[in-house]
Design an enzyme around this catalytic site. Structure first.
Site, PDB file in Angstrom:
ATOM      1  N   LYS A  40       0.851  -1.202   0.000  1.00 54.70           N
ATOM      2  CA  LYS A  40       0.000   0.000   0.000  1.00 54.70           C
ATOM      3  C   LYS A  40       0.887   1.252   0.000  1.00 54.70           C
ATOM      4  CE  LYS A  40      -3.963   1.929   2.551  1.00 54.70           C
ATOM      5  NZ  LYS A  40      -4.806   1.787   3.770  1.00 54.70           N
ATOM      6  N   SER A  95      -9.829   1.812   2.846  1.00 52.36           N
ATOM      7  CA  SER A  95      -8.934   2.583   1.995  1.00 52.36           C
ATOM      8  C   SER A  95      -7.906   1.743   1.239  1.00 52.36           C
ATOM      9  CB  SER A  95      -8.192   3.611   2.839  1.00 52.36           C
ATOM     10  OG  SER A  95      -7.328   2.962   3.760  1.00 52.36           O
ATOM     11  N   SER A 113     -10.030  -0.527   7.039  1.00 54.13           N
ATOM     12  CA  SER A 113      -9.411  -0.341   5.720  1.00 54.13           C
ATOM     13  C   SER A 113      -8.746  -1.588   5.139  1.00 54.13           C
ATOM     14  CB  SER A 113      -8.396   0.796   5.762  1.00 54.13           C
ATOM     15  OG  SER A 113      -9.068   2.028   5.743  1.00 54.13           O
TER      16      SER A 113
END
Lengths: 485, 476
Positions: free
Chosen positions: A78, A153, A177
């Site tokens: 990420k 997210s 997330s």
């Protein structure tokens, strides 16, 4: 043999026996990404040449034969975790041009384990969002339906794993997330207990809630990857000095006699009918596998959304203050420092990030602190106590991960509150500091979209949730289904 | 109308540690800009603070020396404000749970009365960076960012510029003696904000508080207050209203001027620092720190006067620096003449050290060697004058005094026959002085004695030379 569809444990066996080389595996993933990612947009930066070089080094040194747990396994990261020499934008214009000068703790762990760092995945800007639509670099699509969002997210990481563009991925979970996008994309995602994984090198959104965790294709891979990420780190004062168990040893054990808690506050109107039915079916499945079902209550659940959005935004308002154009990233010049800050932050942050900074600044302001931040902290304690009491009666708690399956891109962008409510089932786990995992437990019918089952555990109860998740997974075939891409 | 001033001081003191408050960077002064930095003290994304336990221990030590209550549980808070010298745009500090509360600093007033200035609190925080402004650009040096900084807040109990001066001098002396800080003001290790207001004598309420920011010398504080207090009184007498504001002191013209008024007061939005755990001060930790508790300067001064028979001045000079006092006490252990050792330390040694820009820790003369020098002089082996030359030689070479005396044949001549030879020569060469003496001019003998010393290159025992000279002049 298609290499990109393999799991970590499948690849590992082949790499150890030299059936394939690490270079072939990495190349297969890069080919898959080249073929698919134009429409999926899971990645925002690809580490192509360096990834191949890493793989070749693994082949050269025979790291796979040395038993390194991830030797030659391509993993996506990420865009919120620092990898030395790579960009780390947090999907924000304000970090454009920033090159990380150091490795995060988890990156050192991954390198040590022999993982190949494939590239950086898309996300909501600074991890603020539930759909990956708040990215400055475009919207990631759900592999099951390209008109829909992958959740957020960590939407890029979830989509990459679900679409076989990575063998596994790393995400972060502040209020859901990891678990929510894992549910929406049909993969496995685990948020570890607060303090289990070092946050050093993770760009902070809300320091008291953030944790790094794995996205994988099945529960066994999740156990393997968590074992690599977890550990004590002196550079993170909130990381806990507790030995890391071999999580794979929790797998294969029966759930017979285990008590599965079902909190009534999580089975409410507003949850999609098919989602509710799939989760009830999963609970029945666990019961048929010998688990005892315990009805219980987490009475302060209704305050979780409000508490979360006060504490997370308050911490974020300070954490994001450092992006000022003085030392790194974007700088828009001004006549004096204040003007430079205003212009830089005005141009660099997206609307959701600004909204949350304003909210958090307000919650901490003189005269409002007691009514908002302090009261939220007290309510957080009550939520934590709810779980302490509940876990006296049960070994794990099972709920839906998200009230709905993946929604359409743009559907909730004009209504922040609706967007916030899509995390209603995941927030409490972060507030209480406990662990939780999401695994596939069914599909909606039209269109066919994955549904996630959330299993929550006590602090440092990762072995228990992995055990239950694995038992359920082995008794079902949801995790074997793949999107038609 | 009679007015009185009310002064409270907030003193920032750099705690002496090898590494910064929340990272491992060095704390050396004077390194090239931005060479003692890392992701943590630069506020890079993803970096996290780790508390420096030594800084906490030294702050607790300071608290114990100043008679504070030490918190058994304290925490860190974020103080939020934007400024280019702040790497994170928040400062890690302590808001409502400081390490130390209460305590005080004893000062001696002009009339020899002793009073205690109370302390409100002592807390620990990280220092900010240093901004520099050039012709068209500005620069930030982050070497200073993250240095451990102790803030000592006094009660508003100081009544005059002289008291403020005495308070800061005593505070500095205590912190230096405990090794808490070097308090080197040239290096910015002690900086002070003054809160000062005036009110008519007898009035209970405080007047409007004026803050004078960032003073970096103790005498500057005295001068600024000596300017500011009459300025406020004159304003009040003219019927003006004084309102809360922040001022700066300009040393050259000797005036204070407005920096900002209250409308620009910050809302720092303090909240607990989620990246750090609360600090628990255990019984064991406290006991360990208590062991390090040094003798306070005032107590040491009294002891030096009693134990070594030193005058107040000598004792005062020796105890200003704990290392100097320790040096003195080591030397005394090898000597029977504490006063003479004190003379050498406070004049010759301090002079030489200052000249060579060395600290007492770097002194090339070991304490026993200094004691040996005094013993040589007291025993008559060398004269006091030669002693100074020997001392200089010791300072440059580090050799022992007896070795130098031997190598350079500096030993005092006490052999009567040898001295008689020099005396005879002096008498023979100076018939006029001999006549003068015989004519009753007693002072002439001093000139002749000087000639004897000169002929012997200072090596003869001056007392013996005087006696022999007198005997010969009278006898002949």
């Amino acid at each position: 043999m298609t290499l990109h569809t393999q799991t970590i444990h499948e690849l590992r066996a082949q790499l150890r026996r030299s059936k394939v080389s690490a270079r072939e595996v990495t190349q297969a993933l890069l080919d898959r990404i080249a073929a698919l990612d134009r429409k999926l947009k899971a990645y925002i930066w690809l580490n192509r040449d360096d990834a191949l070089a890493q793989a070749e080094a693994i082949d050269r040194t025979g790291a796979a034969k040395d038993g390194k747990p991830l030797a030659g396994v391509p993993i996506a990261i990420k865009d919120l975790i620092n990898v030395e020499g790579q960009p780390c934008t947090c999907a924000s214009k304000i970090l454009q041009g920033y090159v990380a000068p150091y490795d995060a703790f988890v990156i050192r762990q991954l390198r040590e384990a022999g993982a190949v760092l494939l590239g950086r995945t898309n996300m909501d800007e600074f991890a603020m969002g539930s759909s990956t639509e708040n990215s400055s670099w475009g919207v990631t699509r759900n592999p099951w339906d390209l008109e829909r969002i992958p959740g957020g997210s960590s939407g890029g990481s979830a989509a990459a794993v679900a679409a076989d563009e990575a063998i596994a991925a790393i995400g972060t979970d502040t209020g859901g997330s990891i678990r929510q996008p894992a549910a929406l994309c049909g993969c496995v995602g685990l948020k570890p207990t607060y303090g289990r994984v070092s946050r050093y090198g993770l760009v902070a959104f809300a320091s008291s809630l953030d944790q790094i965790g794995p996205f994988t294709k099945d529960v066994e891979d999740c156990a393997i990857l968590l074992g690599v990420l977890a550990g004590h780190d002196v550079k993170d004062s909130t990381s806990v000095a507790q030995a890391v168990p071999d999580y794979t040893r929790a797998l294969g054990k029966s759930v017979k006699g285990l008590r599965v808690g079902i909190p009534k506050e999580y089975f409410i109107a507003g949850t999609d009918r098919e989602v509710a039915a799939a989760v009830r079916g999963a609970i029945q499945k666990l019961q048929s596998l010998g688990a005892e079902i315990v009805e219980l209550s987490l009475p302060h659940t209704e305050y979780a959304v409000a508490v979360y959005y006060l504490i997370a935004t308050a911490e974020a308002s300070a954490n994001l203050a450092r992006f000022d154009g003085v030392r790194y990233g974007l700088r828009v010049a001004g006549d004096d420092p204040i003007e430079m800050y205003r212009r830089t932050r005005g141009a660099g942050f997206g609307p959701e990030v600004k909204r949350r900074i304003i909210l958090g600044t307000y919650a901490l302001s003189a005269g409002y602190y007691d009514a908002y931040y302090l009261k939220a902290q007290k309510a957080r304690t009550l939520i934590r106590r709810d779980f302490e009491k509940a876990f006296e009666k049960c070994d794990v708690i099972v709920t839906p991960t998200s009230p709905t399956a993946a929604f359409k891109a743009g559907e909730k962008m004009d209504d922040p509150l609706q967007m916030y409510l899509s995390d209603v089932f995941t927030l409490s786990v972060n507030l209480a500091g406990i662990c939780g995992i999401s695994i596939p437990c069914g599909f909606t019918t039209r269109p066919k979209l994955p549904i996630g089952l959330q299993i929550m555990g006590k602090p440092f109860g990762e072995e228990m949730i992995l055990r239950v998740a694995h038992a359920y997974e082995q008794a079902t075939e949801w995790h074997l289904q793949r999107p038609n891409l | 109308m009679q007015y009185e001033a009310i002064i409270g001081l907030e003193t920032h003191v750099q705690v002496k540690t090898a590494s910064k408050m929340f990272c491992g960077c060095a704390t050396d002064f004077g390194a090239p800009p931005n060479t003692q930095v890392c992701p943590v003290c630069l506020g890079y994304p993803g970096s996290l603070p780790v508390m420096n336990e030594e800084a906490v221990r030294k702050t607790i030590l300071a608290g114990l020396m100043l008679g504070c209550d030490i918190a058994r549980l304290c925490k860190w808070d974020r103080k939020n404000y934007f400024y280019p010298d702040m790497p994170k745009n928040y400062q890690i500090s302590q808001y409502d749970m400081p390490l130390c509360r209460g305590g005080g600093v004893d000062i001696k007033l002009k009339d020899s009365r002793e009073v205690r200035i109370g302390l409100t609190r002592i807390h620990l925080e990280e220092d900010v960076a240093k901004n520099s402004h050039f012709e068209t650009t500005s620069g930030v040096d982050f070497n200073r960012a993250g240095l451990p900084l102790m803030e000592v807040v006094s009660e508003p109990e100081i009544k005059s510029p002289d008291e403020a001066f005495a308070y800061l001098t005593a505070l500095k002396e205590i912190l230096v003696s405990g090794g808490v800080s070097d308090c080197d003001m040239e290096k910015g290790q002690l900086r002070c904000d003054c809160n000062v207001s005036v009110r008519p004598v007898g009035q209970k309420e405080f007047g409007a508080k004026i803050e004078i920011k960032n003073m970096n010398t103790i005498s500057g504080v005295r001068r600024a207050l000596a300017y500011e207090i009459p300025r406020q009184i004159v304003a009040l007498e003219k019927g003006e209203k004084i309102s809360q504001e922040t001022r700066r002191w300009d040393d050259a013209p000797g005036v204070t001027s407005v920096m900002r008024t209250k409308e620009y007061a910050h809302d720092y939005r303090y909240f607990p620092e989620p990246d750090l755990m609360p600090v628990v001060v255990s019984d064991a930790m406290l006991a360990q720190i208590r062991e390090l508790l040094p003798e306070l300067p005032e107590a040491k001064r009294q002891r030096f006067m009693q134990q070594y028979g030193l005058p107040e001045y000598d004792a005062g000079v020796l105890v200003t620096d704990a290392a100097l006092a320790a040096y003195y006490e080591q030397a005394v252990r090898w000597s029977k003449n504490p006063k003479s050792i004190s003379n050498w330390v406070t004049t010759e040694l301090l002079g030489k050290l200052a000249e060579a820009k060395l600290t007492i820790a770097e002194c090339p003369i070991a304490p026993p060697q200094l004691a040996e020098l005094v013993t040589l002089i007291d025993g008559g082996q060398i004269s006091g004058k030669i002693g100074k030359d020997v001392f200089a030689e010791m300072f440059t070479t580090g050799k022992s005094p007896s070795a130098i005396v031997k190598d350079k044949s500096l030993a005092q001549v006490s052999d009567t026959a040898a001295i008689e030879a020099f005396v005879d020569e002096a008498i023979a060469k100076n018939p006029k002085s001999v006549m003068d003496f015989k004519a009753g001019n007693q002072a002439a003998i001093n000139f002749l004695k000087g000639q004897v010393m000169k002929l012997s290159k200072g090596k003869v025992n001056p007392q013996m030379a005087g006696e022999i000279l007198l005997r010969k002049l009278r006898g002949s």
